[in-house]
Design a protein around this motif. Sequence first.
Motif, PDB file in Angstrom:
ATOM      1  N   LEU A   1       0.817  -1.208   0.000  1.00  0.00           N
ATOM      2  CA  LEU A   1       0.000   0.000   0.000  1.00  0.00           C
ATOM      3  C   LEU A   1       0.858   1.269   0.000  1.00  0.00           C
ATOM      4  O   LEU A   1       0.415   2.323  -0.440  1.00  0.00           O
ATOM      5  CB  LEU A   1      -0.942   0.018   1.213  1.00  0.00           C
ATOM      6  CG  LEU A   1      -2.050  -1.024   1.208  1.00  0.00           C
ATOM      7  CD1 LEU A   1      -2.844  -0.955   2.494  1.00  0.00           C
ATOM      8  CD2 LEU A   1      -2.975  -0.784   0.014  1.00  0.00           C
ATOM      9  N   LEU A   2       2.103   1.138   0.487  1.00  0.00           N
ATOM     10  CA  LEU A   2       3.013   2.289   0.466  1.00  0.00           C
ATOM     11  C   LEU A   2       3.191   2.836  -0.941  1.00  0.00           C
ATOM     12  O   LEU A   2       3.507   4.005  -1.136  1.00  0.00           O
ATOM     13  CB  LEU A   2       4.392   1.864   0.988  1.00  0.00           C
ATOM     14  CG  LEU A   2       4.563   1.692   2.484  1.00  0.00           C
ATOM     15  CD1 LEU A   2       5.977   1.237   2.789  1.00  0.00           C
ATOM     16  CD2 LEU A   2       4.284   3.034   3.173  1.00  0.00           C
ATOM     17  N   MET A   3       3.005   1.953  -1.930  1.00  0.00           N
ATOM     18  CA  MET A   3       3.201   2.363  -3.318  1.00  0.00           C
ATOM     19  C   MET A   3       2.138   3.313  -3.817  1.00  0.00           C
ATOM     20  O   MET A   3       2.381   4.097  -4.730  1.00  0.00           O
ATOM     21  CB  MET A   3       3.131   1.140  -4.219  1.00  0.00           C
ATOM     22  CG  MET A   3       4.418   0.424  -4.379  1.00  0.00           C
ATOM     23  SD  MET A   3       4.080  -1.026  -5.356  1.00  0.00           S
ATOM     24  CE  MET A   3       3.000  -0.355  -6.612  1.00  0.00           C
ATOM     25  N   VAL A   4       0.942   3.202  -3.230  1.00  0.00           N
ATOM     26  CA  VAL A   4      -0.201   3.927  -3.790  1.00  0.00           C
ATOM     27  C   VAL A   4       0.080   5.428  -3.974  1.00  0.00           C
ATOM     28  O   VAL A   4      -0.087   5.943  -5.079  1.00  0.00           O
ATOM     29  CB  VAL A   4      -1.471   3.678  -2.958  1.00  0.00           C
ATOM     30  CG1 VAL A   4      -2.622   4.528  -3.442  1.00  0.00           C
ATOM     31  CG2 VAL A   4      -1.836   2.202  -3.033  1.00  0.00           C
ATOM     32  N   PRO A   5       0.545   6.141  -2.909  1.00  0.00           N
ATOM     33  CA  PRO A   5       0.806   7.565  -3.136  1.00  0.00           C
ATOM     34  C   PRO A   5       1.857   7.815  -4.214  1.00  0.00           C
ATOM     35  O   PRO A   5       1.695   8.743  -5.021  1.00  0.00           O
ATOM     36  CB  PRO A   5       1.296   8.070  -1.769  1.00  0.00           C
ATOM     37  CG  PRO A   5       1.403   6.904  -0.883  1.00  0.00           C
ATOM     38  CD  PRO A   5       0.709   5.750  -1.504  1.00  0.00           C
ATOM     39  N   PHE A   6       2.902   6.969  -4.259  1.00  0.00           N
ATOM     40  CA  PHE A   6       3.932   7.158  -5.279  1.00  0.00           C
ATOM     41  C   PHE A   6       3.347   7.015  -6.678  1.00  0.00           C
ATOM     42  O   PHE A   6       3.611   7.806  -7.572  1.00  0.00           O
ATOM     43  CB  PHE A   6       5.064   6.139  -5.105  1.00  0.00           C
ATOM     44  CG  PHE A   6       5.940   6.425  -3.932  1.00  0.00           C
ATOM     45  CD1 PHE A   6       6.930   7.393  -4.004  1.00  0.00           C
ATOM     46  CD2 PHE A   6       5.765   5.743  -2.742  1.00  0.00           C
ATOM     47  CE1 PHE A   6       7.737   7.671  -2.923  1.00  0.00           C
ATOM     48  CE2 PHE A   6       6.559   6.009  -1.641  1.00  0.00           C
ATOM     49  CZ  PHE A   6       7.549   6.980  -1.732  1.00  0.00           C
ATOM     50  N   VAL A   7       2.542   5.957  -6.851  1.00  0.00           N
ATOM     51  CA  VAL A   7       1.955   5.712  -8.169  1.00  0.00           C
ATOM     52  C   VAL A   7       1.068   6.888  -8.565  1.00  0.00           C
ATOM     53  O   VAL A   7       1.158   7.408  -9.684  1.00  0.00           O
ATOM     54  CB  VAL A   7       1.132   4.408  -8.179  1.00  0.00           C
ATOM     55  CG1 VAL A   7       0.422   4.233  -9.503  1.00  0.00           C
ATOM     56  CG2 VAL A   7       2.019   3.219  -7.896  1.00  0.00           C
TER      57      VAL A   7
END
Lengths: 286, 272
Positions: free
Chosen positions: A72-78
């Motif tokens: 889920l950490l990826m979501v903001p980056f994506v």
Amino acid sequence: MRRQSLQAWLFLAPALVLLAAFSFWPVGYGSYLAFTDFSLIRPTQWVGLENFEYIFDNEMFVTGLKNSLLFLLMVPFVQVGAIALAVLVNNRLPGIRLFRAAYYVPVVTTVSVVGIMWGFMFHEQGTLNYVLTTLRLVNAPVGWLSDDTLALFCIMFVTLWRGLGWYMVMYLAALQSVPADMQEAAILDGANRWQRFWKITIPMLRPTIMVCSILSVLAALKAYQEVDVLTQGGPMNSTFTALYYAYDQGLKHLKLPRALAASFVVSVFCVGIAVLCLRYLKPKHR
Amino acid sequence: MKTRTFQAAGHYLLLCAIALVCVFPFWWTLVTALSTEGNIFAFPPTFWPKSPSLANFEEVFRVIPILSFFKNSVLIAAFTVFWKLVLCSLAAYPLARMQFRGRRLVFGLILATLVLPSEVNFLVNFITVTKLSLVDTYAGVILPNVVTAVAILLLKQAFEEVPQDLIDAARVDGASEWIIFSRIMLPLITPWLATVGILTAVEAWNEYIWPSIVMSKPDEFPLSVGVLYLRGTFGSSTRVIAAGTVLTILPTLAAFLFTQRFFMRGMDGAVK
């Protein structure tokens, strides 16, 4: 009127049958089987929470669940990345279509091919290590996929690499439907680029941001294909995700009830998050 | 004036840097596939093929039945596209243009499949396909992918854009719903059928997990599954794997580059 009703159902029937068989049935029957000792060779018995007790005692599944949440950490980056990319390519520069295509190419590539290619990139004597050692960012080559603390982040990066272009095109489509006169009016009022971006572009993108964020959260929770083609859960089980555990147990070890219990847990997370998002992120009516 | 050129240069620099990250793995794979000399993982790596030849590609044809993989992929993609267009346009038409009881319910159910975590379905679908004795058949690969909510939604939107006058005129002339659908509506939405068709073709071509579950005989694998076979069983050299990889992506890449606008339009429809 009645005749039209009958005809409408005839038009719909084939599609509905297939949807029922391959979308609704698996959800319902699968949820039931998660509470049984189902196997293809003997009668099924209800076992209550046994499968769930088993998987929550199982280190691989617990690691998998943690890793899925870590995804889920990826979501903001994506999302931030995709919006930035979309703004960057929403220009009438010569050759801009070529760049848009380049950013979208990873999206239309088979995951197995992606796995092979990034296997090359992450190889100990691969290009990534060459670049990093040449720039003196690292002293010795890094074992990207063989180090149990790094491998998962490498997989997350590959997922990001593969997904960014998809969200970019979603945002690009939204950006191109922002009326030009609003921007022009803001320019006349003396708003600078940043002000226009925060006061006009972002509010106009809000519905798209909501949809894309939900999709991206669900995609993160459901990640497993990249694991299959890059590390198969290793090294030392460090790259298991919850759904990869289900895949591994169900189809490689034929422990279907455990696998279904695991995917039931993932589904509960997915539906829960989707409901929460729809409730709290809905654009407020003024 | 000077600052503007400066800005444009910066803009392009940024665009190129990102493009490099996106495209580099493809380029490296192509270079590896074309080279025949030198260590693959040499320091410094080569970014240009050394003594280029097609030998690695010939090797691919020799060690794996890549032509049958290719044929299988074509068959799977073609059938998926055909049946998806038929079934989803049939379903989309009444949702867009007919009045009937239960319309909202059906529409709601179709929307629900967008939220339901479909990745979770493959386990039970595997049981279903086994019980229907469709394991090792293309029907088993294709059936679960034929009807999708996204396709129905896109085509529904397409049908909604056709002017009502045309339908009314046909009804006055006594045309049946079937005639209206097949003779009037379908030809009018051809561009949207093309969009859905191309998106589906690429999706079906790239599908990896499901076909690898359903198909067990290597000769019947589609390319996406077969290419990994190259890495496993034969222990082929990296160059040969790279060549196989290039052969796998080439058709998708060509399809995408020539039909970019359909991908954009698909997204456009999905956002609305």
